[in-house]
Write a protein that holds these residues in place. Structure first.
Motif, mmCIF file in Angstrom:
data_model
loop_
_atom_site.group_PDB
_atom_site.id
_atom_site.type_symbol
_atom_site.label_atom_id
_atom_site.label_comp_id
_atom_site.label_asym_id
_atom_site.label_seq_id
_atom_site.Cartn_x
_atom_site.Cartn_y
_atom_site.Cartn_z
ATOM 1 N N GLY A 119 24.999 13.818 3.311
ATOM 2 C CA GLY A 119 24.263 13.121 1.756
ATOM 3 C C GLY A 119 22.642 12.828 1.654
ATOM 4 O O GLY A 119 22.311 13.531 0.136
ATOM 5 N N ARG A 120 21.940 11.796 2.434
ATOM 6 C CA ARG A 120 20.745 12.073 2.503
ATOM 7 C C ARG A 120 19.845 13.121 2.376
ATOM 8 O O ARG A 120 18.708 12.625 1.586
ATOM 9 N N ASP A 121 20.344 14.042 2.750
ATOM 10 C CA ASP A 121 19.826 15.532 2.676
ATOM 11 C C ASP A 121 18.981 15.811 0.917
ATOM 12 O O ASP A 121 18.442 15.749 0.207
ATOM 13 N N ILE A 122 20.341 15.703 0.491
ATOM 14 C CA ILE A 122 20.584 15.903 -1.307
ATOM 15 C C ILE A 122 19.632 14.696 -2.056
ATOM 16 O O ILE A 122 19.145 14.897 -2.916
ATOM 17 N N ALA A 123 20.028 13.257 -1.214
ATOM 18 C CA ALA A 123 19.316 12.497 -1.968
ATOM 19 C C ALA A 123 17.514 12.309 -1.813
ATOM 20 O O ALA A 123 17.328 12.587 -2.997
ATOM 21 N N GLN A 124 17.231 13.068 -1.202
ATOM 22 C CA GLN A 124 15.881 13.043 -0.805
ATOM 23 C C GLN A 124 15.596 14.295 -1.929
ATOM 24 O O GLN A 124 14.134 14.203 -2.089
ATOM 25 N N ASN A 125 16.499 15.023 -2.044
ATOM 26 C CA ASN A 125 15.640 16.230 -2.712
ATOM 27 C C ASN A 125 15.732 16.095 -4.156
ATOM 28 O O ASN A 125 14.977 16.252 -4.917
ATOM 29 N N LEU A 126 17.095 15.439 -4.221
ATOM 30 C CA LEU A 126 16.894 15.282 -5.683
ATOM 31 C C LEU A 126 16.015 13.816 -6.732
ATOM 32 O O LEU A 126 15.212 13.959 -7.169
ATOM 33 N N LYS A 127 15.233 13.197 -5.376
ATOM 34 C CA LYS A 127 14.015 12.790 -5.410
ATOM 35 C C LYS A 127 12.407 12.809 -5.523
ATOM 36 O O LYS A 127 12.051 12.612 -5.844
ATOM 37 N N ASN A 128 12.894 13.703 -4.524
ATOM 38 C CA ASN A 128 11.803 14.832 -4.400
ATOM 39 C C ASN A 128 11.268 15.632 -6.117
ATOM 40 O O ASN A 128 10.364 16.535 -5.893
ATOM 41 N N THR A 129 12.355 15.598 -6.805
ATOM 42 C CA THR A 129 11.981 17.163 -7.390
ATOM 43 C C THR A 129 11.589 15.979 -8.916
ATOM 44 O O THR A 129 12.231 15.110 -9.600
ATOM 45 N N ASP A 130 11.046 16.133 -9.399
ATOM 46 C CA ASP A 130 9.993 16.106 -10.289
ATOM 47 C C ASP A 130 11.538 16.020 -11.401
ATOM 48 O O ASP A 130 11.473 14.821 -12.689
ATOM 49 N N ALA A 154 17.047 4.153 2.709
ATOM 50 C CA ALA A 154 15.936 4.088 2.852
ATOM 51 C C ALA A 154 15.469 5.862 2.390
ATOM 52 O O ALA A 154 14.189 6.260 2.555
ATOM 53 N N VAL A 155 16.447 6.063 1.477
ATOM 54 C CA VAL A 155 16.653 7.955 1.262
ATOM 55 C C VAL A 155 16.299 7.776 -0.926
ATOM 56 O O VAL A 155 16.258 8.659 -0.643
ATOM 57 N N GLY A 156 15.972 6.475 -0.555
ATOM 58 C CA GLY A 156 16.070 5.983 -2.062
ATOM 59 C C GLY A 156 17.162 6.108 -3.130
ATOM 60 O O GLY A 156 16.927 5.794 -4.329
ATOM 61 N N ALA A 157 18.172 5.556 -2.713
ATOM 62 C CA ALA A 157 19.443 5.427 -3.104
ATOM 63 C C ALA A 157 19.170 4.060 -4.185
ATOM 64 O O ALA A 157 18.676 3.222 -3.340
#
Length: 126
Positions: free
Chosen positions: A61-72, A94-97
């Motif tokens: 889920g951290r990869d998904i979180a990073q993807n969501l937080k890196n998408t405008d 650490a991943v922006g949750a």
């Protein structure tokens, strides 16, 4: 933007409990149990909040979180991560949750976090 919450979790019992709780208090829910649909669902429904499990079948889920937080279009949507993993809270921050909730969780605790995150989002959105 409505009161839609996106739930990304592969445990049908958890999804059902969260859905019933949120819908019972006036939220609409969109659900995906597939990690690979997370971003497209978020873009499609423009949720007020995303609830994401840390461990999804074969995905972190951290990869998904990073993807969501890196998408405008999704980076400002509050993200609540949930997990039964003992050291998950530090890993999710650490991943922006924006918040973390340990499983099993109390329904009232879930609602309190949801209200806080959606209120904060509404203030930023106006």
């Amino acid at each position: 933007m409505g009161k839609t919450i996106l739930i990304i979790d592969d445990d049908p019992d958890i999804v059902e409990a969260i859905q019933m709780t949120l819908e019972g208090t006036g939220y609409a829910t969109v659900v995906t149990q597939k990690a690979e649909e997370a971003l497209s669902k978020a873009l499609e429904c423009s949720p007020r909040l995303i609830i994401l499990d840390l461990l999804l079948s074969g995905y972190d889920g951290r990869d998904i979180a990073q993807n969501l937080k890196n998408t405008d279009r999704t980076k400002t949507i509050p993200l609540l991560m949930i997990s039964a993993h003992p050291d998950a809270e530090q890993r999710t921050k650490a991943v922006g949750a924006d918040a973390f909730l340990a499983k099993p969780f109390d329904i009232y605790q879930l609602l309190a976090i949801v209200e806080e995150l959606t209120e904060d989002f509404s203030k930023h959105d106006s």
